[in-house]
Design a protein around this motif. Structure first.
Motif, short mmCIF file in Angstrom:
data_model
loop_
_atom_site.label_atom_id
_atom_site.label_comp_id
_atom_site.label_asym_id
_atom_site.label_seq_id
_atom_site.Cartn_x
_atom_site.Cartn_y
_atom_site.Cartn_z
N GLY A 183 0.81 -1.22 0.00
CA GLY A 183 0.00 0.00 0.00
C GLY A 183 0.84 1.27 0.00
N MET A 184 2.06 1.16 -0.49
CA MET A 184 2.97 2.32 -0.53
C MET A 184 3.13 2.82 -1.97
SD MET A 184 5.96 0.76 1.90
CE MET A 184 5.56 0.18 3.55
N THR A 185 3.73 3.99 -2.11
CA THR A 185 4.08 4.50 -3.44
C THR A 185 5.39 3.86 -3.87
OG1 THR A 185 3.04 6.60 -2.93
CG2 THR A 185 4.62 6.61 -4.76
N ALA A 186 5.44 3.34 -5.11
CA ALA A 186 6.65 2.68 -5.58
C ALA A 186 7.40 3.55 -6.58
CB ALA A 186 6.30 1.35 -6.23
N LEU A 187 8.70 3.71 -6.36
CA LEU A 187 9.57 4.34 -7.35
C LEU A 187 10.52 3.28 -7.86
CD1 LEU A 187 10.72 7.72 -5.69
CD2 LEU A 187 8.65 7.26 -7.03
N GLY A 188 10.64 3.16 -9.18
CA GLY A 188 11.55 2.19 -9.77
C GLY A 188 12.84 2.86 -10.18
N VAL A 189 13.95 2.12 -10.06
CA VAL A 189 15.24 2.61 -10.53
C VAL A 189 15.81 1.56 -11.46
CG1 VAL A 189 17.58 3.29 -9.89
CG2 VAL A 189 15.69 3.83 -8.37
N GLY A 190 16.14 1.96 -12.69
CA GLY A 190 16.75 1.01 -13.62
C GLY A 190 16.01 0.94 -14.94
N ASP A 191 15.88 -0.27 -15.43
CA ASP A 191 15.33 -0.50 -16.77
C ASP A 191 13.80 -0.52 -16.74
OD1 ASP A 191 14.67 -1.46 -19.24
OD2 ASP A 191 16.14 -3.10 -19.22
N ALA A 192 13.20 0.47 -17.41
CA ALA A 192 11.73 0.57 -17.41
C ALA A 192 11.07 -0.66 -18.01
CB ALA A 192 11.30 1.83 -18.15
N ALA A 193 11.78 -1.35 -18.92
CA ALA A 193 11.20 -2.56 -19.53
C ALA A 193 11.11 -3.68 -18.50
CB ALA A 193 12.06 -2.99 -20.71
N VAL A 194 12.10 -3.76 -17.62
CA VAL A 194 12.07 -4.76 -16.54
C VAL A 194 11.01 -4.38 -15.51
CG1 VAL A 194 13.41 -5.74 -14.61
CG2 VAL A 194 14.51 -5.39 -16.84
N LEU A 195 10.91 -3.07 -15.25
CA LEU A 195 9.98 -2.58 -14.21
C LEU A 195 8.64 -2.20 -14.82
CD1 LEU A 195 12.62 -0.49 -12.26
CD2 LEU A 195 11.71 -2.71 -11.64
N SER A 196 8.08 -3.09 -15.63
CA SER A 196 6.86 -2.78 -16.37
C SER A 196 5.64 -2.62 -15.44
CB SER A 196 6.60 -3.87 -17.40
OG SER A 196 6.52 -5.13 -16.74
N ASN A 197 5.77 -3.05 -14.19
CA ASN A 197 4.66 -2.91 -13.23
C ASN A 197 4.73 -1.59 -12.45
OD1 ASN A 197 6.99 -3.72 -11.89
ND2 ASN A 197 5.96 -5.13 -10.50
N CYS A 198 5.68 -0.73 -12.80
CA CYS A 198 5.86 0.52 -12.03
C CYS A 198 5.63 1.73 -12.93
CB CYS A 198 7.27 0.56 -11.46
SG CYS A 198 7.54 1.91 -10.31
N SER A 199 4.80 2.68 -12.44
CA SER A 199 4.50 3.82 -13.31
C SER A 199 5.52 4.95 -13.18
CB SER A 199 3.08 4.33 -13.03
OG SER A 199 2.92 4.54 -11.66
N ILE A 200 6.35 4.93 -12.14
CA ILE A 200 7.38 5.98 -12.02
C ILE A 200 8.75 5.30 -11.96
CG2 ILE A 200 8.02 8.10 -10.80
CD1 ILE A 200 5.42 7.83 -9.16
N VAL A 201 9.47 5.37 -13.08
CA VAL A 201 10.79 4.72 -13.14
C VAL A 201 11.86 5.75 -13.53
CG1 VAL A 201 12.18 2.89 -14.22
CG2 VAL A 201 9.73 2.52 -13.85
N PHE A 202 12.97 5.74 -12.79
CA PHE A 202 14.10 6.62 -13.10
C PHE A 202 15.29 5.78 -13.53
CE2 PHE A 202 11.47 8.66 -9.87
CZ PHE A 202 11.20 9.87 -10.50
N ASP A 203 16.14 6.40 -14.36
CA ASP A 203 17.35 5.68 -14.81
C ASP A 203 18.30 5.44 -13.65
OD1 ASP A 203 16.48 5.70 -17.36
OD2 ASP A 203 17.65 7.44 -17.98
N ASN A 204 18.32 6.39 -12.73
CA ASN A 204 19.30 6.31 -11.63
C ASN A 204 18.81 7.14 -10.43
OD1 ASN A 204 19.81 9.05 -12.31
ND2 ASN A 204 21.14 8.33 -13.95
N LEU A 205 19.63 7.17 -9.38
CA LEU A 205 19.21 7.87 -8.16
C LEU A 205 19.22 9.38 -8.33
CD1 LEU A 205 20.75 5.71 -5.28
CD2 LEU A 205 18.40 5.75 -6.11
N GLN A 206 19.94 9.88 -9.33
CA GLN A 206 19.88 11.33 -9.57
C GLN A 206 18.47 11.74 -9.99
OE1 GLN A 206 23.06 10.21 -11.57
NE2 GLN A 206 24.59 11.62 -10.75
N GLY A 207 17.83 10.87 -10.75
CA GLY A 207 16.43 11.11 -11.13
C GLY A 207 15.53 11.09 -9.90
N VAL A 208 15.79 10.17 -9.00
CA VAL A 208 15.01 10.08 -7.76
C VAL A 208 15.22 11.35 -6.92
CG1 VAL A 208 14.65 8.77 -5.63
CG2 VAL A 208 15.15 7.56 -7.75
#
Ligand code: G6P
Ligand code: MG
Length: 218
Positions: A183-208
């Motif tokens: 029940g939390m907000t998810a932020l993905g880091v890495g390959d958006a194709a791998v993280l297809s279940n996440c709506s907010i994905v960054f390439d790296n922590l600088q994006g975060v």
């Protein structure tokens, strides 16, 4: 209102997903197999023993070993993995990790670690970031690993913060699912194709980092 950020370790705070894969690959080679590259993403966030099952299945060897032999194989993989991270220092932190941890602290957020790895306490010390963490969940006390929500829920419970006030950061498909089921907000880091279940994905922590700068401005 966001009050806490719960981090995964491998593939987020440091690029150890590579070392995990190399250790599995070394084990597989010794057993006479060639490990397909897809295994690297498939074992992200998955506990050591469950990862071994994925590895053996990937090379069609899932029937070859008894349960006690599998414990030995997992132990050997861990020895290889530990060997590859034993000289880790602050230099091995992902780019932008320390700045992000500082930013969260300056803005009064709590910080937790929810890693499935039994080696992540070592990495927190080796990379000199232990002091930023209010709590570190011990994966040994978690019954159901990612993608079950248990480890993220445990982090929220130990922080005494409601799950909806937490953000989880993950590089694994299974990890994103775990955060979402908690029940939390998810932020993905890495390959958006791998993280297809996440709506907010960054390439790296600088994006975060930029994401949180914007969030704190609101
Ligand atoms: C992390 C990694 C997985 C690894 C797991 C257990 O979640 O992403 O690839 O299998 O930790 O790590 P350990 O160090 O305890 O074997
Ligand atoms: Mg990870």
């Amino acid at each position: 209102m966001i009050k806490a950020v719960i981090f995964d370790m491998d593939g987020v705070l440091t690029e150890t997903s590579h070392q995990h894969f190399l250790a599995w690959n070394r084990l597989a080679e010794e057993l006479g197999y060639i490990l397909p590259l897809e295994v690297k993403d498939a074992v992200r966030g998955i506990s050591r023993l469950a990862s071994l099952d994925i590895v053996l299945k990937a090379v069609n060897a899932d029937k070859r070993f008894t349960e006690s032999e599998k414990l030995v194989l997992a132990e050997i993989k861990n020895i290889y993995y530990i060997e590859s991270i034993k000289r880790f220092t602050a230099e091995d932190l992902s780019e932008g990790a320390r700045e992000l941890l500082e930013l969260l602290k300056e803005n009064g957020l709590k910080i937790a670690l929810a890693s499935a790895s039994k080696n992540s306490k070592f990495l927190l010390r080796a990379m000199e970031i232990k002091q930023y963490f209010d709590i570190v969940v011990d994966p040994a006390v978690i019954q159901k690993g990612k993608p079950a929500p248990d480890i993220f829920l445990k982090a929220a419970e130990l922080l005494n913060i409601a799950p909806e006030d937490c953000i989880g950061i993950e590089d694994a498909y299974a990890g994103i699912e775990s955060i979402q089921r908690a029940g939390m907000t998810a932020l993905g880091v890495g390959d958006a194709a791998v993280l297809s279940n996440c709506s907010i994905v960054f390439d790296n922590l600088q994006g975060v980092y930029s994401y949180f700068v914007r969030l704190f401005r609101e």
